[in-house]
Design an enzyme around this catalytic site. Structure first.
Site, short mmCIF file in Angstrom:
data_model
loop_
_atom_site.label_atom_id
_atom_site.label_comp_id
_atom_site.label_asym_id
_atom_site.label_seq_id
_atom_site.Cartn_x
_atom_site.Cartn_y
_atom_site.Cartn_z
N ARG A 58 103.33 0.19 -14.98
CA ARG A 58 102.25 -0.58 -16.00
C ARG A 58 101.10 -0.90 -15.47
O ARG A 58 100.43 -1.83 -15.72
CB ARG A 58 103.01 -1.75 -16.43
N LYS B 83 88.03 5.62 -19.89
CA LYS B 83 88.68 6.62 -20.71
C LYS B 83 89.70 7.53 -19.75
O LYS B 83 89.13 8.34 -18.97
CB LYS B 83 88.10 7.33 -21.79
N GLU C 248 75.72 17.32 -20.33
CA GLU C 248 76.07 15.94 -20.75
C GLU C 248 74.78 14.83 -20.39
O GLU C 248 74.57 14.05 -20.83
CB GLU C 248 77.24 15.46 -20.10
N LYS D 126 75.28 5.45 -19.26
CA LYS D 126 76.57 5.43 -19.92
C LYS D 126 77.10 3.92 -19.63
O LYS D 126 77.66 3.21 -20.23
CB LYS D 126 77.57 6.59 -19.30
N GLU E 103 84.54 1.58 -28.04
CA GLU E 103 84.08 2.29 -29.32
C GLU E 103 84.27 1.99 -30.46
O GLU E 103 84.23 2.53 -31.29
CB GLU E 103 84.72 3.54 -28.88
N ARG F 276 78.94 2.62 -28.60
CA ARG F 276 79.74 3.51 -27.67
C ARG F 276 79.67 5.12 -28.34
O ARG F 276 79.84 5.96 -27.80
CB ARG F 276 81.03 3.33 -26.96
N ASN G 111 79.10 10.10 -28.41
CA ASN G 111 79.56 11.12 -29.05
C ASN G 111 78.51 12.36 -29.82
O ASN G 111 78.98 13.15 -30.35
CB ASN G 111 80.69 10.94 -30.11
N HIS H 261 79.22 15.75 -29.91
CA HIS H 261 80.84 16.07 -29.55
C HIS H 261 81.52 16.43 -30.86
O HIS H 261 82.62 17.02 -30.55
CB HIS H 261 81.50 14.72 -29.00
N HIS I 37 83.64 19.69 -29.93
CA HIS I 37 85.27 19.40 -29.77
C HIS I 37 85.61 20.56 -30.86
O HIS I 37 86.81 21.30 -30.56
CB HIS I 37 86.00 18.22 -30.30
N HIS J 237 83.53 22.72 -21.64
CA HIS J 237 83.33 21.51 -22.43
C HIS J 237 81.83 21.37 -22.66
O HIS J 237 81.53 21.33 -23.74
CB HIS J 237 84.05 20.32 -21.87
#
Lengths: 365, 365
Positions: free
Chosen positions: A122, A144, A186, A228, A238, A242, A246, A249, A253, A266
């Site tokens: 955990r 993330k 990026e 960032k 987000e 935030r 994206n 993105h 994606h 990517h």
């Protein structure tokens, strides 16, 4: 070495960016472990360990060498089955809640390693030591973590912040040129959405950056991280700001998904997505022509972008499945000028089709 | 219906305990979804769905029936591979971050369902609807979620609190008598460590409780939940007070592990573990004889405890691997009287061996 502090509602930690950090990592890590008896485990790839493992291990006392766990290189290994295997290895090696996991490698090592730390017993503490530009400027900061499903990338994951991030730009020496360029997209994104100074630096220093000069790279990495860190500090989960991260993105994606995650890195897919987002922004007169032109030029300056083929209905379909789409609403990040991002919900399918047609004309050339 | 509020540093939610809750669940859930367009997914077992599914589904409008996902019954299914399969099913069925997952079943459904909700798209909201006594009094409250590794139980997991818990004691009607008894041992634990009134209620009403009278069960479940809610509210992450909830669990877990999780139900292993903890407490004169006798009598009153065979070195070894042991220190929960728990770090191996010998004499009879 420059240190940027990430401060979110749930965590606060330093990101160290500089040269020659690896040989001193052992003493940094020792200060971070919960107990003096804490064990240290390193998750890395065979390649990174072969190139940089000796430098990392050299400063550990011989009787307290970290235990090294390996994940092969490749998106196809970023899966729950590997998390399970590594968790079993951790438990068999005697890891407990006071153990420290070090994710030493690129974005996949960082994402999967962070997730492993998030769910092992955990949650155990971990540290990111990113060795690719993409991981240094983006994925190692923000908490993330996660793995892929067969139905989509990063559909499984947690928010779990590291105790610290150590980005040694020297490790970028051994990074293939194509991956360096991909990571820089990026940073271009960071410039477009929030940092005009970084944008200008990327415009004016593109030769020394692409040549891998450590001082130039340190400037790019630290500015990208600072941008960032600021955004994530304001909006950790987000729900608002935030979202601007994206930029490029949603369609990026979709391009990755439709091309099977094989044709493009990517960052390259994001570059195509940014071109599309620039064109949507310009054609609805949100973005001045002049800024649009500088953005496109900057993206091309860090090219070339690999070509790809895709059907527009497939791209739209993949974009619709993006996990940022809450119960139907189509959020999209546009730009109104260098350093400014705008989140809108009214982008029409016709606008997306037109932008996709325009980039596909270049992409299939 | 009685409502207990759980308030921790990271979450606040109600636990509703009562009769006849299931037929009204649909409207409760609708109030909890993030959006009116949110989809509802139910994770359950084929058995529970056959017994109680119609009652749960009846109150949903026909055009908005929840999507039902299934997990077979059995500890062997509490694994990451099933989490992955269910996550794929969720994503294929169109679940997104505003979807609500309902974990409808026993402890395994609750633990795995909560974990699935914790990591699907980095976390979606969920609700616990526990249908076994063990899940109602213990596992549905406190935010611990997780799955097993081959090397140990619950070694993978997250803290992820539900939006609400709905414990309908009517569902205990169809619970096998042995499982009811096993769940009651966790309530006995609640009485021993913190609630003398509950302890007395369990002593004085053992016939109506074992007969499954709803009023008596509601009293037991709500008192157990209130105790746990209070402890978890003070110490969410088990850095201090929450440790007392492990009374009987260090050796109980070891007994489960050594007997391969087959011979004994969790609650039964905990009952043996509590007997051992009572004997350690009594033999170091921490616990008065009279209280020790009442504790043992109460445990036996809710027996019989199934016999088992185990070697003491194996039990000690398994207890040492318990994930509550931080870098070597052996934490152990003892009791100094009815309603009082004490966490110590100085229990010797000799004390453990003596207590284990004493319970093994009964267990192998």
């Amino acid at each position: 070495m420059r240190t940027i502090h990430v401060k979110t509602a749930s965590a606060s930690y330093p990101v160290h960016v500089g040269s020659n950090i690896l040989p001193h990592l052992a003493s940094h890590l020792r200060k971070l472990t919960p107990k003096t008896s804490s064990r240290i485990f390193v998750l890395t790839s065979p390649q990174i360990w072969a190139l940089w493992g000796r430098q990392l291990a050299s400063a550990f006392p011989k009787e307290h060498l970290p235990t090294v766990l390996f994940l092969p290189v490749g998106e196809q290994y970023k899966r729950l089955s590997n998390v399970e295997r590594l968790a079993i290895e951790l438990s068999q090696a005697g890891a407990d809640r006071s153990s420290l996991l070090v994710a030493f490698g690129g974005g996949i090592i960082g994402d999967l390693g962070g997730f492993l730390a998030a769910i092992f017993m955990r949650g155990i503490p971990y540290v990111q030591v990113p060795t690719t530009l993409l991981a240094q400027v983006d994925s190692s900061v923000g908490g993330k973590t996660g793995v892929n499903l067969t139905t989509g990338k990063n559909l499984i994951g947690s928010f779990h912040h590291p105790l610290a991030v150590f980005a040694d730009v020297e490790t970028l020496e051994t990074l293939p040129q194509r991956e360096l360029r991909a990571g820089l997209f990026e940073s271009i994104k960071s410039g477009i959405i929030r940092d005009p100074k970084l944008f200008r630096f990327l415009e004016q220093n593109h030769e020394s950056i692409l040549a891998g000069e450590p001082a130039a790279l340190q400037r790019v990495v630290s500015a990208s991280v600072a941008m960032k860190a600021e955004v994530v500090g304001i909006d950790e989960r987000e729900s608002g700001l935030r979202m601007i991260l994206n930029f490029g993105h949603t369609l990026g994606h979709a391009i990755e998904a439709v091309t099977g995650y094989k044709k493009l890195l990517h960052g390259e897919a994001i570059a195509w997505g940014m071109l599309a987002a620039v064109r949507v922004s310009r054609s609805r007169h949100l973005l001045p022509e002049k800024d649009a032109a500088r953005m496109e030029q900057l993206i091309y300056a860090y090219g070339p972008l690999p070509h790809f083929r895709a059907r527009i209905p497939d791209l739209l379909d993949a974009a619709g499945r993006d996990k940022k789409n809450r119960a139907g609403a189509r959020r999209f990040v546009l730009t109104s000028g260098i350093g400014n991002a705008v989140v809108v919900e009214d982008v029409t399918e016709a606008e997306l089709i037109s932008a996709l047609e325009s980039i596909l004309r270049e992409a299939v050339r």
